[in-house]
Design an enzyme around this catalytic site. Structure first.
Site, PDB file in Angstrom:
ATOM      1  N   PHE A 287      11.890 127.762 -11.001  1.00 43.80           N
ATOM      2  CA  PHE A 287      11.405 128.928 -11.336  1.00 43.80           C
ATOM      3  C   PHE A 287       9.723 128.589 -11.912  1.00 43.80           C
ATOM      4  CE2 PHE A 287      10.266 132.250 -14.732  1.00 43.80           C
ATOM      5  CZ  PHE A 287      11.006 133.083 -14.410  1.00 43.80           C
TER       6      PHE A 287
ATOM      7  N   ASP B 100      16.828 122.019 -16.873  1.00 46.76           N
ATOM      8  CA  ASP B 100      16.523 123.311 -17.361  1.00 46.76           C
ATOM      9  C   ASP B 100      18.005 124.532 -17.147  1.00 46.76           C
ATOM     10  OD1 ASP B 100      15.985 126.390 -17.692  1.00 46.76           O
ATOM     11  OD2 ASP B 100      13.907 125.707 -17.254  1.00 46.76           O
TER      12      ASP B 100
ATOM     13  N   TYR C 147      18.222 134.612 -23.721  1.00 43.70           N
ATOM     14  CA  TYR C 147      18.261 136.219 -23.500  1.00 43.70           C
ATOM     15  C   TYR C 147      18.791 136.643 -22.180  1.00 43.70           C
ATOM     16  CZ  TYR C 147      13.931 134.770 -21.012  1.00 43.70           C
ATOM     17  OH  TYR C 147      13.120 133.818 -20.445  1.00 43.70           O
ATOM     18  N   LYS C 148      19.222 135.800 -21.108  1.00 43.12           N
ATOM     19  CA  LYS C 148      19.970 135.990 -20.137  1.00 43.12           C
ATOM     20  C   LYS C 148      21.540 135.882 -20.366  1.00 43.12           C
ATOM     21  CE  LYS C 148      15.963 133.907 -17.332  1.00 43.12           C
ATOM     22  NZ  LYS C 148      15.384 132.800 -16.912  1.00 43.12           N
TER      23      LYS C 148
ATOM     24  N   ARG D 280      19.443 140.806  -6.108  1.00 45.16           N
ATOM     25  CA  ARG D 280      19.752 139.731  -7.134  1.00 45.16           C
ATOM     26  C   ARG D 280      20.983 140.530  -7.843  1.00 45.16           C
ATOM     27  NH1 ARG D 280      16.870 135.678 -11.115  1.00 45.16           N
ATOM     28  NH2 ARG D 280      16.448 137.888 -12.188  1.00 45.16           N
TER      29      ARG D 280
HETATM   30  C1  LIG Z   1      14.042 132.572 -17.203  1.00 45.06           C
HETATM   31  C2  LIG Z   1      13.290 131.583 -16.767  1.00 45.06           C
HETATM   32  C3  LIG Z   1      12.127 130.961 -17.641  1.00 45.06           C
HETATM   33  C4  LIG Z   1      11.434 131.933 -18.482  1.00 45.06           C
HETATM   34  O1  LIG Z   1      10.653 131.226 -19.406  1.00 45.06           O
HETATM   35  P1  LIG Z   1      10.233 131.988 -20.601  1.00 45.06           P
HETATM   36  O2  LIG Z   1       9.181 131.217 -21.304  1.00 45.06           O
HETATM   37  O3  LIG Z   1      11.349 132.424 -21.437  1.00 45.06           O
HETATM   38  O4  LIG Z   1       9.525 133.423 -20.300  1.00 45.06           O
HETATM   39  C5  LIG Z   1      11.685 129.806 -17.396  1.00 45.06           C
HETATM   40  N1  LIG Z   1      12.116 128.884 -16.477  1.00 45.06           N
HETATM   41  C6  LIG Z   1      13.576 129.261 -15.936  1.00 45.06           C
HETATM   42  C7  LIG Z   1      14.043 128.385 -14.967  1.00 45.06           C
HETATM   43  C8  LIG Z   1      13.804 130.619 -15.918  1.00 45.06           C
HETATM   44  O5  LIG Z   1      14.907 130.786 -15.316  1.00 45.06           O
END
Ligand SMILES: *Cc1c(COP(=O)(O)O)cnc(C)c1O
Length: 395
Positions: A111, A182, A207-208, A354
């Site tokens: 990400f 992560d 939040y996911k 997705r």
């Molecule tokens: C959703 C996601 C994020 C989001 O980071 P935020 O700081 O919460 O906005 C970061 N890394 C990964 C791998 C994600 O899937």
């Protein structure tokens, strides 16, 4: 199998929600919990609530409940801030553990924010480190003796491809590197035993799949035996051993609390607590079984009905997280049309449609119905309507 949890969520009528991998839906008790925190605790107790309502202990209490879902022992998970911040903290701590090495190894499917934070950290600490991002399938072979830290997202946000946590952690350790996982798309999606993996750090958001609500606090796990050697990059007062001693010099807490930074987001933590109530008694192995059943069914149904779509996720469920992605040249417009017809997924550039599978509130009937709607939208080319071509800020 069906998990009898759907009634614990408030889902709008006429919507099949296949985007709980991006923003989980509203738990039915969340609004009541927030009302109580806001009116009775904040409104009635005012500042006393930090003690009387247990606000100060809330981040750790929630951390312990999250820990159960990722195989982390009590006291080893701190909550707060956002995942980007937690990535930064973990990376900085990991680099300090390997002062003689200069390479952060990730992959080019990670990400973007994880990679951006790594780049920002490198520039902050002098620009002498290097971020390497081979293709996900080449990561294991790229773990050399110059690697200080391997930082990977277990489930690829675009394709759903699943890294082998045990094997990669072992390879990292064999080469003398620190491992950071992560778990953004893993926590609440599949069974994780972070303690058994022996990884030094794990981070994730809530939040996911965990349904903590927009902006819910993130979490960070540190292996208990290394906690006291971590030098926090973000030496905030609430990570201090005794914040209310108001000492001039920073002295980190002896526990994972040293990874706290500032004042905890109490309302968001309360929402997350309400979301975690839904997970009580849920066995992650059952979630995994049900999620694979739903996602395999979805692949079969969609492939049979929609020759326009190309599967972008691993076909083998054991190599996939809890999402299924398809490539389609007009994916953005097609997703807008789908949402308009009651199937909510999302789009990730350049061409990924997705869909997330969340057995707490989805069943086989939802999946078959969704596939029918996807067939209608694609077969009838309903996505060609100009109104579906307009790009929004969030895709
Ligand atoms: C959703 C996601 C994020 C989001 O980071 P935020 O700081 O919460 O906005 C970061 N890394 C990964 C791998 C994600 O899937």
């Amino acid at each position: 199998m069906t998990l009898p949890k759907k009634h614990l969520f408030e889902l709008p009528q006429g919507v099949i929600y296949l985007d709980g991998n991006s923003l989980g839906p509203l738990p039915a008790q969340a609004a009541n919990r927030v009302r109580d925190v806001v009116t009775r605790q904040w409104g009635g107790e005012l500042i006393r609530a930090w003690n009387t309502a247990g606000w100060m202990a809330l981040p750790q209490k929630v951390g312990d409940r999250l820990g159960r879902l990722i195989g982390a022992p009590a006291g080893s998970v701190a909550t707060g801030d956002t995942l980007s911040i937690k990535v930064y903290q973990a990376l900085d701590a990991a680099l300090k553990m390997r002062p003689g090495r200069r390479v952060i190894l990730s992959d080019n499917g990670n990400f973007p924010t994880d990679l951006y934070m790594a780049g920002g950290l490198i520039r902050t600490i002098g620009g002498e480190h290097e971020l390497r991002t081979p293709a996900p399938e080449d990561v294991e072979a790229a773990i050399g003796e110059d690697v200080a830290v391997v930082m990977l997202t277990q489930v690829d946000y675009r394709t759903g491809r699943l890294h082998d946590m045990a094997a990669i952690t072992e390879a990292a350790h064999k080469a003398g590197a620190v491992m950071i996982w992560d778990l953004a798309h893993s926590a609440g999606a599949l069974p994780i035993d972070i303690a058994a993996s022996n990884a030094e750090f794990a981070v994730g958001c809530t939040y996911k799949y965990l349904n903590g609500g927009p902006g819910a606090p993130a979490f960070i796990y540190a292996r208990p035996d290394i906690v006291q050697s971590i030098e926090p990059a973000l030496a905030g007062w609430l990570g201090h051993d005794n914040p209310f001693a108001m000492e001039l010099a920073y002295r980190p807490a002896m526990s994972t609390e040293r990874l706290r930074v500032g004042t905890p987001p109490i309302v968001q933590l309360a929402l997350l607590e309400a979301a975690l109530d839904v997970w009580e008694g849920v066995d992650m192995a059952d979630i995994r079984t049900a999620s694979l059943e739903l996602s395999n069914l979805f692949i079969a149904e969609v492939e049979a009905r929609c020759p326009q779509l190309t599967l972008a996720s691993p076909r083998d469920g054991s190599r996939r997280g809890s999402q299924v992605s398809f490539r389609f040249e007009h994916g953005y417009a097609a997703m807008q049309a789908l949402i308009d017809h009651g199937v909510i997924g999302d789009f990730r550039a350049p061409d990924i449609m997705r869909f997330g599978f969340t057995p707490l509130y989805l069943d086989r009937e939802d999946i078959v119905k969704a596939a029918g709607i996807i067939e209608e939208v694609l077969g009838g080319e309903l996505w060609r309507d100009p109104k579906y071509q307009v790009k929004s800020r969030v895709t």
